[in-house]
Write an enzyme that holds these catalytic residues in place. Structure first.
Site, short mmCIF file in Angstrom:
data_model
loop_
_atom_site.label_atom_id
_atom_site.label_comp_id
_atom_site.label_asym_id
_atom_site.label_seq_id
_atom_site.Cartn_x
_atom_site.Cartn_y
_atom_site.Cartn_z
N SER A 126 28.34 11.68 38.81
CA SER A 126 26.84 11.33 38.75
C SER A 126 26.01 12.31 39.59
O SER A 126 26.45 13.16 40.40
CB SER A 126 26.83 9.84 39.55
OG SER A 126 25.63 9.73 40.15
N TYR A 151 29.50 4.06 47.46
CA TYR A 151 29.52 4.34 45.94
C TYR A 151 29.42 5.98 45.72
O TYR A 151 30.26 6.50 44.95
CB TYR A 151 28.83 3.48 45.26
CG TYR A 151 28.49 4.09 43.63
CD1 TYR A 151 29.48 3.93 42.85
CD2 TYR A 151 27.45 4.57 43.40
CE1 TYR A 151 29.42 4.29 41.45
CE2 TYR A 151 27.27 5.24 42.04
CZ TYR A 151 28.33 5.23 41.22
OH TYR A 151 28.13 5.77 39.88
N LYS A 155 32.24 9.17 44.19
CA LYS A 155 31.89 10.13 42.95
C LYS A 155 32.30 11.23 43.78
O LYS A 155 33.05 12.05 42.87
CB LYS A 155 30.61 10.03 42.51
CG LYS A 155 30.44 8.61 41.74
CD LYS A 155 31.31 8.68 40.41
CE LYS A 155 31.14 7.37 39.77
NZ LYS A 155 32.54 7.22 38.72
N1 UFG Z 1 13.16 1.22 40.33
C1 UFG Z 1 12.03 0.54 40.50
N2 UFG Z 1 12.07 -0.84 40.50
C2 UFG Z 1 13.29 -1.49 40.10
C3 UFG Z 1 14.32 -0.41 39.85
C4 UFG Z 1 14.19 0.78 39.90
O1 UFG Z 1 10.90 0.96 40.79
O2 UFG Z 1 13.32 -2.61 40.05
C5 UFG Z 1 12.92 2.66 40.36
C6 UFG Z 1 13.90 3.33 41.49
O3 UFG Z 1 13.33 3.13 42.64
C7 UFG Z 1 14.00 4.63 41.07
C8 UFG Z 1 13.98 4.52 39.44
O4 UFG Z 1 13.42 3.18 39.15
O5 UFG Z 1 12.93 5.51 41.32
C9 UFG Z 1 15.49 4.37 38.71
O6 UFG Z 1 16.04 3.55 39.55
P1 UFG Z 1 17.63 3.01 39.05
O7 UFG Z 1 18.14 1.93 40.05
O8 UFG Z 1 17.46 2.50 37.59
O9 UFG Z 1 18.34 4.34 39.15
P2 UFG Z 1 19.02 4.99 40.21
O10 UFG Z 1 17.97 6.46 40.11
O11 UFG Z 1 18.85 4.65 41.51
O12 UFG Z 1 20.40 5.32 39.87
C10 UFG Z 1 20.98 6.51 40.06
C11 UFG Z 1 22.36 6.28 38.93
C12 UFG Z 1 23.19 5.62 39.74
C13 UFG Z 1 23.48 6.08 41.20
C14 UFG Z 1 22.09 6.14 41.95
C15 UFG Z 1 22.15 6.15 43.44
O13 UFG Z 1 21.94 5.63 37.75
O14 UFG Z 1 24.47 5.39 39.24
O15 UFG Z 1 21.33 6.84 41.18
O16 UFG Z 1 21.93 7.61 43.52
F1 UFG Z 1 24.31 5.24 42.00
#
Ligand code: UFG
Length: 340
Positions: A126, A151, A155
């Site tokens: 990731s 988590y 990785k």
């Molecule tokens: N976000 C919102 N509202 C929500 C959900 C997400 O504003 O309800 C924003 C988050 O703050 C972020 C973006 O949308 O800016 C993406 O969020 P996600 O939760 O969809 O994905 P992440 O970037 O947090 O997740 C990624 C990878 C995971 C990993 C994680 C932690 O997909 O596998 O980063 O580093 F674990």
């Protein structure tokens, strides 16, 4: 036909990869403990491809089960390793469970591969290993930062374990560092099934558009980005699945430059959360009410991939855009009956 073991094979990315393997003439053997997926994935894969993949319910943390699996299937030629527990928030609550599950399963897998003389493995890593990168787009040479969650740390640790295994065994490995996988197979027969309130952006968007959630919370609008919301590199899961075929073929054909290689798998484009909401509304015609909420702990400000290495060495490039990602995610959402 060449048999490829796919761990976590009934999961979201595993099942999409199984379809691409079948499409490319491989014979996937799927294993899963079904803790986060269901057997009916096999029916859906069969509907899409016309082929029912072989499946075994295996607990990878049980070394004996793994050894027996490999002795029953001496024709396995390569492994794609997805199986893992993967909720960031849950990993903070249950760190030992996360470390034990993700590390022991990987160790057992490598032991079994080594014992059976199987060389190639593609590992599901990731972009979380880069943390908040110092320069963008982030290349594979960027330093790996301290993980913000157990988590994320699993990785990084699995990457290290796999890399070290390639030094003194015959194992040869590619770690694919995924950016943000979203969307579903275009048939809308398989997809991500979040349990309870989704944590990822796109399932939250689709559930809000469907009226299951009153509004989307956008976490933080005071980041140092053009519109103040976080930037991510969203990649269609079908493109991501295809990257695994390219990686496994590089190993099977002995084309790798080193025993251990790492590639970013993204589109190279960073979209803000606000841009995602607007693009979703445009692609589906569905309005998404949203509110700005405080920053979410552990979120990085901006991360998107430099994809040159994957293009050059894997001959792979993402082909699908946001519109395909959202259309497929929205179609899939409407098939999920358990929400309504
Ligand atoms: N976000 C919102 N509202 C929500 C959900 C997400 O504003 O309800 C924003 C988050 O703050 C972020 C973006 O949308 O800016 C993406 O969020 P996600 O939760 O969809 O994905 P992440 O970037 O947090 O997740 C990624 C990878 C995971 C990993 C994680 C932690 O997909 O596998 O980063 O580093 F674990």
């Amino acid at each position: 036909m060449r048999k490829i073991l796919v761990t976590g094979g009934t999961g979201y990315i595993g099942s999409h990869t199984a379809i691409e393997l079948i499409n490319q003439g491989y014979q996937p053997l799927l294993i899963d403990n079904l803790s986060n997926s269901k057997m009916d994935r096999l029916d859906q894969i069969e509907k899409i491809t016309g082929v029912r993949p072989e499946f075994e319910k295996i607990e990878m943390c049980d070394g004996e089960q793994m050894k027996e699996l490999f002795s029953r299937h001496q024709d396995i030629e390569a492994v794609i390793h997805f199986a893992a527990v993967l909720q960031v928030g849950e990993s903070v609550e249950k760190p030992l469970f996360y470390y034990r599950n993700n590390l022991v399963s990987t160790l057992n897998l490598l032991d079994s591969m080594n014992g059976s003389g199987i060389r190639p493995i593609v590992f599901s890593s990731s972009c979380t290993v880069y943390g908040n990168p110092d320069t963008l787009p982030v290349t594979e040479n960027a330093p790996v930062k301290e993980a913000v969650s157990p988590y994320g740390n699993t990785k990084k640790m699995c990457e290290d374990i796999i890399r070290d295994s390639t030094i003194s065994t015959t194992i040869q490995a590619i770690s694919l560092r995924y950016f943000n996988p979203i969307g579903n197979h275009l048939s809308a027969l398989i997809g991500e099934e979040p349990h309870g309130e989704p944590t990822h952006l796109v399932p939250y968007l689709t559930q809000t558009a469907r009226g299951i959630r009153p509004h989307l919370n956008i976490f933080g609008n005071d980041y140092n980005t053009p519109d103040g919301t976080c930037l991510r590199d969203y990649i269609h899961v079908v493109d991501l699945a295809k990257a695994h075929i390219a990686a496994i073929e590089r190993l099977l054909d002995n084309k790798q430059d080193k025993n251990y290689e790492v590639f970013n798998i993204g589109t190279g484009i960073g979209y803000s959360v606000l841009e995602m909401v607007q693009a979703f509304e445009k692609a589906t015609g569905m309005p998404v009410p949203f509110k700005f909420a405080p920053r979410r702990s552990g979120d990085v400000e901006a991360v998107y991939a430099d994809t040159h290495a994957a293009e050059k060495s894997l001959g792979w490039k993402a082909e699908l855009g946001l519109e395909d990602m959202f259309r497929s995610a929205w179609e899939w959402e409407q098939t999920l009956e358990h929400h309504s």
